[in-house]
Write an enzyme that holds these catalytic residues in place. Structure first.
Site, short mmCIF file in Angstrom:
data_model
loop_
_atom_site.label_atom_id
_atom_site.label_comp_id
_atom_site.label_asym_id
_atom_site.label_seq_id
_atom_site.Cartn_x
_atom_site.Cartn_y
_atom_site.Cartn_z
N TRP A 89 4.39 5.54 11.77
CA TRP A 89 5.08 6.45 10.84
C TRP A 89 6.28 7.03 11.59
O TRP A 89 6.15 7.46 12.72
CB TRP A 89 4.10 7.54 10.41
N PRO B 251 8.40 -8.33 14.64
CA PRO B 251 8.60 -9.78 14.70
C PRO B 251 9.99 -10.20 14.21
O PRO B 251 10.38 -11.34 14.38
CB PRO B 251 7.51 -10.33 13.78
N ASP C 118 1.43 3.56 0.40
CA ASP C 118 2.70 4.02 0.96
C ASP C 118 3.84 3.06 0.61
O ASP C 118 4.55 2.60 1.49
CB ASP C 118 2.56 4.18 2.48
N GLU C 119 3.96 2.73 -0.68
CA GLU C 119 5.09 1.91 -1.16
C GLU C 119 5.64 2.56 -2.43
O GLU C 119 6.56 3.32 -2.39
CB GLU C 119 4.66 0.47 -1.39
N GLU D 277 -3.68 -6.51 -7.27
CA GLU D 277 -2.56 -7.14 -6.57
C GLU D 277 -2.88 -8.59 -6.21
O GLU D 277 -2.03 -9.46 -6.31
CB GLU D 277 -2.28 -6.35 -5.29
C1 BGC Z 1 4.52 -5.22 -2.63
C2 BGC Z 1 4.68 -6.40 -3.52
C3 BGC Z 1 6.04 -6.94 -3.21
C4 BGC Z 1 5.89 -7.50 -1.83
C5 BGC Z 1 6.98 -8.33 -1.32
C6 BGC Z 1 4.45 -5.73 -1.25
O1 BGC Z 1 4.18 -4.80 -0.31
O2 BGC Z 1 3.43 -4.44 -2.98
O3 BGC Z 1 4.20 -6.38 -4.75
O4 BGC Z 1 6.60 -7.76 -4.12
O5 BGC Z 1 5.55 -6.50 -0.91
O6 BGC Z 1 6.41 -9.44 -0.89
#
Ligand code: BGC
Length: 996
Positions: A156, A186, A588-589, A861
């Site tokens: 973080w 990387p 955390d997105e 997902e």
């Molecule tokens: C997201 C996806 C996104 C991807 C890219 C992820 O962390 O949650 O849905 O499209 O990253 O590959």
């Protein structure tokens, strides 16, 4: 048709037009008619109505009058100044904090994964009002206060703030922090590095009841050692927080600020508007009442370029005489650490801007603006960030601060902050609101004092709490999507998102709390610290979304599975369409990932009216475009890659950057909206040029950013370049279709030729003589067929190979984000509707039904969400829900055409299979409601009831071999043969077709 616009209602009622009269236009187009009058003026209200004539020239009654009002169109219209209020503690908090590391070690050259432990001892003389631990770390960490875990984060970048009040004792307190060095990235310039930087900066801040503050920052008093060694040593002080080589973690999260002023209005008011926004998130009040019901305003945009302002009619909230305006200003997206590495993308401080414009009954005007006459103070919102959650200390409430007569002599003056050099534009879509509430279905107690509320549904928003108890009691709410087997919350998949709200009671009867500046994605709420046992109605779920209305698309079929698929997709879209289309709402997105949006947009446009939301998101996409012309992976462009020197990571991957074409195209197809093409044409062209300039050989190998390929496909073998090239052809076709629709014939021709060139290159590179495409994965065949890359003569062979692969997997799909949306269309378009249904109705892994069989209430997902890697495993990701477009278009049979998009021309063409015996679809299109309702099979008998809205036509495809079999309302009808169907063309109305 005739459209009149006037500047006053009286004028319009009198049949006069003083602004613009379109005249009588002979056309059946009735949506997206552009205004053609003189330039519209700032703040002005315009009244308008429409008159239509039927085909025989008879006028209908004029429409009801409607109006709209212009906003503040130029920067000069803004008299208000951006203000903030400087927290006097902010500098003091930072001052005593240093970067420290283990003595004798070079913090800039640490072997990856080295672990060091740190210890600080804090003496506290009395029970504090609040104890907070701030942490900034280079590396990963776990922090404990008196042995109790206080924080745990992974790489973080900015300050983390933890409320540790309940872990502190009077006397000696031990803070233990374990720091594990990360690994070299990387990508980018440090990819070759053998070492990394590692360091700790921390502050324990104790606030006492008398207002005094005790601070214990990291310095030589803290001890440190490498994990393996046994002796503690004084830690090495590297430098203060501005030490460049470790990267300044920025300011510590600060409490939200309350801002206020009073003003007098001399006369009775005729009208009043409040134009308001913030760099941060705000809530604003007039005379104690909240203005509007919007939440999390202003919306998420790239605040380095644009902020959206809101306009409210506030006439009813004002009075003649004394009035008070108050606002709370918090971090929101602007000031929160964002992405999985917690970056601050936007420059502090948070700022607030408001302009109240009043018109008195006597015609005079008055304007009240934000300026230095405002006053500010710390608000009870002690901490609020998007991922972390909110802490609210009700003891800090100052009674009456939003109302007149409040004594603010102890408040300090607001400061006029720098005006950002960005566009302050009117919002183009409705801000989010609480759209519904959910009652908990069950409450369990997995441990003493720990209560888990099950909302029965994965939802987005927050929990609104009711509680009674002593002053200073802290109720903690944590949020999760699923539970561990022992009934406790499973939060590993939230990664760095703490998703925790804390309410500190004031101790005055029943208290209510709901956070204001954060949101969570969850099904379960854990409550601890509740005084006594909470009753089942101690909390409710408040569902927050930018799609505020009802679903405009509805599906009911004989298959319970399909019905559920539709419904979980509705929940997923509600939750993820929050200001931007987020990939997921919990971890955390919560970013505007473009690939997810691109594949889902068609489904999303059937589910809800997202015409305006699309405009807003496309603006975000265009704002994010790089100077080189690349669309990005997320819009607004908030990815950490560029900060760490990886420019390529910003460039949109195939399927991701391409959403910059796919979203406008879909919006045009679904709403007939040509404006979205015109406005964004140059940007879209620049993306096409970006791709072409890097790939002169028409195979898309370069300029592909972090090429995510067929993301999360069970079969990972699809050739990345092949998939990229097919998507290039896909958007090339879309460009040529949009060019023709808007009269750009030369551009259209250019894109048609581009697609031709791609096709030849594709055939040479990827299609073998025996019809094998690339590595022979399902996605390879699907995209080659869907984008028509293969020679026509080979298509049946490709279809066979695709079906063989499906069969070899015991009739399962193996496609990921990019292949899945086209899978069922490809099968049905090539005569294998049977296989499409088979995949759709599967309930074993991998399939949509599998998720449902495992209790999914929103799309997962990953196909294997039940066993997938927790670091990448959201239970509310809409991308695989892209399949529902197929159900609307091919099963319910509600579709439009590229020739007359926006459902001006409707195609009713259900694809039938004996496994589904009826389907009813509804879609409230821009022209009005379309209904299809069928029963039966392709072998007959078959019945379909169809409703076609005014001013549209439809081709209805019926499964009949001869005209004699077909009736409408019991009577024979005209029909023509097309393929295996009989087609009846109809105008608006309701029809009952039967095939005997
Ligand atoms: C997201 C996806 C996104 C991807 C890219 C992820 O962390 O949650 O849905 O499209 O990253 O590959």
């Amino acid at each position: 048709m005739n459209i009149s616009k006037t500047s006053s209602l009286e004028q319009l009622r009198a049949g006069k037009t003083d602004v613009w009269d379109s005249g009588r236009i002979k056309s059946s187009e009735s949506v997206g008619i552009a205004y053609g009058g003189p330039k519209l003026e700032t703040r002005r209200r315009y009244y308008w109505k429409v008159r239509v004539w039927d085909t025989r020239g008879r006028p209908a009654d004029s429409s009801e009058t409607a109006w709209w009002e212009m906003g503040l169109l130029t920067p000069a219209d803004w008299k208000a100044q951006w203000i903030n209020w400087k927290n006097p503690e902010a500098d003091a908090d930072r001052a005593g904090v240093h970067w420290i590391w283990v003595a004798g070690q070079d913090a800039l050259k640490v072997a990856p994964k080295t672990t060091a432990v740190f210890r600080g001892v804090v003496n506290i003389s009395e029970k504090p009002r609040e104890g907070v631990l701030f942490l900034a770390v280079r590396g990963n960490y776990i922090a404990k206060v008196n042995g109790r875990e206080a924080a745990r984060k992974h790489e973080w970048n900015t300050f983390d703030r933890q409320d540790v009040t309940d872990s502190l004792i009077v006397g000696e307190n031990t803070i233990d922090i374990k720091v594990t060095a990360g690994t070299p990235s990387p990508f980018g310039p440090s990819a070759e590095a053998k070492t990394v930087s590692a360091a700790l900066a921390a502050l324990v801040k104790i606030s006492l009841f008398d207002g005094s503050v005790q601070r214990f920052g990291t310095d030589g008093r803290w001890e440190a050692k490498l994990d393996a060694e046994s002796d503690w040593q004084a830690s090495q002080v590297i430098g203060d927080l501005s030490y460049k080589l470790l990267g300044d973690p920025g300011q510590m999260p600060l409490p939200a600020v309350d801002l206020r002023r009073e003003f007098a209005l001399a006369e009775k008011i005729r009208s009043a508007r409040l134009y308001v926004t913030a760099l941060g998130n705000y809530r604003v009040y007039l005379n104690g009442s909240r203005v509007g019901k919007d939440v999390l305003t202003p919306e998420f945009t790239d605040y380095r370029k644009r902020v959206l302002y809101q306009t409210y009619d506030v006439e009813s909230l004002l009075v003649k005489g004394k009035n008070a305006i108050g606002a709370t200003l918090a971090d929101g997206w602007y000031g929160s650490g964002l992405t999985w590495v917690g970056m601050h993308f936007f420059p502090p401080p948070n700022r607030f801007l408001a302009q109240l414009e009043i018109e008195y009954v006597d015609g005079r005007h008055e304007t009240i603006v934000t300026d230095k006459s405002w006053k500010g103070a710390v608000s009870p919102v002690a901490h609020s960030e998007i991922y972390a959650g909110e802490t609210y200390d009700a003891r800090l409430e100052q009674k009456g601060w939003k109302e007149t007569g409040f004594d603010d002599s102890h408040w300090a003056s607001a400061t006029v902050a720098e005006a950002p050099a960005i566009s302050v534009s009117s919002e183009t879509t409705l801000p989010a609101q609480v759209v519904s509430t959910l009652k908990p279905q069950r409450v369990s107690q997995p441990a003493k004092g720990t209560y888990v509320f099950d909302m029965g549904q994965n939802m987005v928003g927050w929990a609104a709490l009711k509680v009674k108890g002593p002053s200073g009691a802290r109720v903690r709410l944590r949020f999760a999507e699923i539970l561990n087997p022992d009934g406790t919350l499973y939060t590993e998949n939230l990664r760095n998102a703490e998703a925790r709200d804390i309410y500190v009671l004031k101790g005055e009867g029943e208290e209510q709390f709901a956070p204001q500046f954060t949101f969570h994605g969850f099904r379960y709420v854990e409550v601890t610290g509740y005084p006594g046992a909470p009753s089942p109605d101690a909390l409710i779920g408040e569902v927050v979304s930018s799609v505020r209305g009802e679903a405009v698309g509805k599906l009911t079929t004989s298959s319970e599975l399909i019905n559920k698929m539709w419904s979980i997709g509705i929940w997923g879209q509600r939750g993820n369409f929050l200001s931007i289309p987020t990939d997921c709402p919990q971890r955390d997105e919560r970013l505007g990932w473009m690939g997810d949006a691109g594949v889902f947009w068609r489904t999303g446009s059937y589910n809800f009216d997202i015409a305006a939301f699309s405009q807003k998101f496309v603006q975000d996409i265009v704002d994010a475009q790089t100077p080189q012309g690349a669309f990005t992976n997320v819009s607004p462009n908030t990815l950490p890659f560029r900060r760490i020197g990886i420019d390529e990571g910003v460039v949109g991957a195939p399927g991701w950057g391409d959403a910059g074409v796919i979203v406008p195209w879909t919006t045009w197809v679904q709403y007939g909206n040509k404006d979205i093409i015109e406005r964004n044409w140059d940007s879209m062209q620049r993306w096409m040029e970006f791709i072409q300039s890097r790939n002169p050989g028409f195979l898309r190998k370069k300029g592909v950013g972090p090429n995510f390929a067929d993301w999360l496909a069970p079969d990972q073998h699809t050739d990345k370049d092949l998939l990229a090239t097919a998507y290039w052809a896909l958007i090339g076709d879309m460009m040529s279709e949009m060019a023709h629709a808007t009269g750009k014939e030369a551009d259209g021709k250019r894109y048609t030729e581009l697609v031709e060139s791609i096709r030849s290159a594709f055939q040479k590179a990827y299609i073998k003589e025996d019809g094998e495409v690339g590595t022979g994965t399902q996605t390879s065949y699907v995209v080659a067929l869907y984008t028509k890359m293969a020679p026509k003569s080979l298509e049946p062979i490709l279809v066979d190979k695709l079906v063989k692969d499906i069969e070899s997997r015991n009739w399962h799909l193996s496609t990921g984000f990019l292949g899945t949306p086209f899978l069922l269309f490809t099968l049905a378009d090539h005569g294998r509707t049977d296989v499409a249904y088979r995949l759709l109705l599967n309930d074993t892994y991998p399939s949509w039904g599998y998720m449902l069989s495992k209790g999914a209430t929103t799309w997962w997902e990953r196909w294997n969400g039940d066993s997938g890697d927790p670091s990448m495993n959201s239970y509310n990701h809409y991308a695989f829900g892209s399949v529902i477009a197929w159900v609307y278009r091919y099963m319910a049979g509600i579709d439009t055409t590229l020739g007359s998009p926006g459902f001006k021309k409707i195609v009713v063409r259900p694809h039938l299979d004996p496994r589904v015996t009826f389907a009813k679809g509804e879609y409230d299109s821009i022209y009005g409601k379309i209904v299809t309702d069928w029963k039966g099979t392709a072998e007959g008998p078959f019945k379909i009831r169809v409703t076609i809205p005014a001013n549209t036509t439809a081709d209805v495809f019926l499964p009949a071999a001869t005209r004699a079999q077909v009736t409408e309302g019991g009577k024979k009808v005209e029909a023509r043969r097309e393929g295996g169907s009989l087609v009846v063309s109809v105008g608006s109305g309701s029809y009952d077709f039967a095939v005997e």
